[in-house]
Scaffold this active site. Structure first.
Site: not given
Length: 715
Positions: A206, A209, A285, A330, A357, A418, A630, A633, A673
């Site tokens: 999480g 965001e 991160n 990141d 990464k 991943w 958006c 996804c 959604m």
């Protein structure tokens, strides 16, 4: 009858007395546990097991993604064929299955678990935890489960909304369930749980965001009882520190970092080092990405982007190695970590290997966390190298976007994402699904005062973050890496990045899938492709191999999911569509003859919108909203890559009321959604206008400048 009862009573008393006497004996319970013979399923978790089962994400504690089976090998792999397939409904198929005792288990979609008979391909049971409905705001991040675990006749899964659930292996019914996340915390779970020594450990995600403080929690695998918890970044000093490690870490932070969460989410990589009875966690991160915001540009910010060793019994800190001190790109360290015993410099070393990464392959002594070696496995421009003495990167000037903007390689997508790599103890090579792209960051105009956690990065809205090929024709590789010599033994170029997780076998094979639908086996010594199967769908998930009744099988789940969908423009050539793409469990064995139905090519067709008139300013504003909320996804430029529907062809966009019901009211939450109830009418209209503009470009048939690139931004 009375005598029988009396005899039974005497036996119970005798057993009880023995138990009491044993309890008084100097032999501890731990010693008794160590002396007992492990159950067959438990033996299979050991790195030295025979490979009959694949009971964990990486098969064993050491996470090598290696099978010691040789029944399928270079000589007969040409005869490998499909023995059965099981179609899956819409939802994330990029998940690692497991197998125990002749049953394959997997969690697709939002942790919908299925048990499938290995011999027949028949689904024995299905369990749906209804995670989207329970997730609320947590549904906005993540795509469902990447894997599951097995312990003591229980299948253990974690859900988007934070639950850890143990299911009976025979019935699929819950044995126990526990919520692992604090109430209201903007976190979610997408990674698999890991089991060890009667415990199960789970992290969360999480910090891309929201203001998130990372942690991992261990539970009793038989009851779900909480055992210990470790935070990966310190909290507010005014509240006191949970342990000495937090107090130590706080000295590496500046400003009011706790208001930003700090980050360090353990969203993927966890490895159990049985030899040293320790848990290794790979942390994510910082939150936000921009070091200048979260910590005033000061300090190493422990324990973000680190490998942290914890005592497996208590969860107490033992040691750490930080991959990127004070990271700002990141470049998290949450990629899989393989354990091995290597001879380095003429001496045996217990090591942990990881390809995070940032593009360097690390070999670290897992007894004390000291760096042994680190070399780049792809093109790296953010640093000149890693100083072996200090373990710190030698950063190139300007890479921290001091002047506001910088371009560097690799990207936040990672030089390795991943999708797991694999280590083969026979060839002594590690096989990496590598990515070779470049990123541009720009934080012009962003300050601590005006920063908002929409997009979570601390970069400029609309233009702050972009990814492209940087002029290279090859953006993906399958690399066979020698961890002792720290160099590639062979490299195989791929048509694109985003290739699948890897499995390697003692049969001298390497298995991997690709977005183009190919599922292939390669000679582990030289990279020659020796077998290929048209899966009729992209393959991202890692394969597994096991043996049942003397026959070796290979199983993989086909279909595109997870963050790969962000790169729809780069995958447009493959015609991947959320609604029509196949999602299947595929199982192979020597002599298999089954066939898949033909694939119907997908071509995006724009919805009818005769009244559309472009307002460039409104479309640009909508692009910022789409990029931040958006695109991950629905794909860059609204060109979907299979994770969610292509909105350029969605009739819902054409109707303002339907669009509002879906986006603001949450009409399709059950389908995955998320609801954005905070969106104002003007934001919804801007978003809708942008999507209508994207559909208009598709209708026009003109070249689309979004194809071949990826971009993420936020409003």
């Amino acid at each position: 009858m009375v005598k029988t009862v009396q005899r039974h009573s005497r036996r119970v008393i005798a057993v009880s007395l023995v138990a009491i006497l044993l309890g008084c004996n100097s032999t501890s319970r731990q010693e008794n546990d160590a002396a007992r013979k492990p159950e067959p399923w438990e033996q299979q978790l050991d790195d030295a097991s025979n490979g009959d089962d694949w009971p964990a994400f990486g098969r064993t504690y050491g996470e090598q993604h290696y099978s010691p089976l040789t029944d399928i090998n270079l000589d007969n792999v040409k005869d490998l064929g499909l023995v059965w397939s099981v179609d899956l409904p819409p939802g994330n198929p990029a998940t690692g299955p497991i197998e125990v005792g002749g049953t394959v288990y997997l969690a697709s979609g939002y942790s919908v678990v299925r048990a499938i008979d290995v011999e027949t391909g028949k689904v024995k049971w299905t369990y749906d935890p209804k995670a989207p409905e329970a997730s609320g705001i947590r549904l906005r991040q993540g795509w469902g489960s990447r894997g599951i675990a097995y312990w003591n006749h229980k299948v253990i899964t974690a859900t988007q909304d934070g639950r850890l659930i143990a299911l009976d292996e025979n019935s699929g019914q819950p044995v126990w369930s526990v919520q692992t996340l604090p109430d209201g915390a903007p976190m979610f779970i997408s990674g698999p749980p890991w089991v060890f020594d009667g415990k199960v450990i789970i992290g969360n995600a999480g910090s891309d965001e929201s203001a998130v403080r990372g942690f991992v929690t261990a539970f009793d695998a038989d009851s779900g009882r909480p055992l210990w918890k470790f935070f990966t970044v310190p909290g507010n000093p005014a509240n006191g520190f949970e342990d000495a490690a937090q107090e130590m870490a706080a000295k590496t932070w500046s400003g009011d970092w706790w208001k930003y969460g700090g980050g360090g989410s353990v969203w993927n990589a966890i490895t159990y080092d049985k030899a040293n009875d320790q848990i290794l966690i790979g942390t994510g991160n910082g939150a936000p990405w921009n070091h200048k915001i979260r910590s005033m540009g000061k300090g190493d910010n422990l324990f973000v982007c680190s490998i942290v060793a914890l005592d497996a019994k208590t969860g107490k800190y033992k040691w750490h190695y930080q991959v990127n001190p004070g990271e700002s790109w990141d470049f998290n360290a949450a990629m899989d970590m393989e354990l091995a015993d290597l001879v380095i410099g003429g001496k045996p070393r217990q090591v942990v290997m990881t390809a995070p990464k940032n593009g360097f392959f690390y070999v670290i002594d897992r007894k004390d966390g000291k760096l042994i070696s680190a070399e780049p496995f792809v093109d790296v421009t953010w640093a000149k190298g890693i100083d072996i003495k200090s373990g710190r990167p030698i950063e190139n000037p300007g890479v921290r976007y001091e002047s506001g903007k910088t371009t560097f390689r690799p990207t936040p997508l990672g030089a390795h994402s991943w999708m797991p790599m694999a280590y083969n103890p026979r060839t002594k090579l590690t096989y990496i699904p590598a990515i070779d792209l470049q990123a541009t960051f720009d934080d012009t105009g962003i300050t601590r005062e005006n920063f908002e956690f929409a997009g979570g990065m601390g970069l400029s809205p609309g233009v702050g973050y972009s990814i492209d090929a940087g002029g290279k024709s090859v953006t993906g590789w399958l690399i066979a890496w020698d961890p002792v010599a720290q160099k590639a033994r062979w490299k195989l170029p791929m048509e694109t990045h985003g290739n699948g997780g890897i499995m390697t076998t003692a049969g001298q094979l390497v298995f991997q899938g690709r977005p183009d639908g190919g599922f292939s086996a390669y000679d582990a010594t030289n990279g020659k492709r020796v077998w290929n199967f048209d899966a009729r769908a992209g393959v991202v998930a890692p394969p597994i191999s096991y043996r049942h009744k003397g026959r070796q099988y290979v199983t993989v789940v086909a279909g595109i999911g997870t963050s790969v969908g962000l790169f729809g423009p780069m995958f447009a050539q493959y015609g991947i569509d959320y609604r029509t793409q196949a999602r299947r469990v595929l199982t192979f064995a020597i002599g298999g003859k089954e066939q898949l139905p033909p694939r119907t090519p997908y071509r995006a067709i724009a919805f009818n919108d005769p009244d559309f008139k472009l307002d460039p300013a409104l479309a640009e504003r909508g692009e910022g909203i789409f990029g931040g909320r958006c695109a991950v996804c629905h794909g860059t430029g609204a060109i979907a890559g299979g994770t969610a529907p292509d909105l350029r062809g969605s009739a819902a966009v054409a109707d303002a009321d339907t669009f509002r019901q879906i986006v603001k009211e949450g009409a399709l939450v059950a389908n995955g959604m998320p609801q954005f109830g905070e969106f104002r009418p003007d934001q919804i209209e801007a978003l809708r206008h942008y999507l209508r503009s994207r559909a208009a470009i598709l209708r026009s048939g003109k070249p689309d400048d979004a194809v071949g690139s990826a971009h993420k931004s936020g409003e």
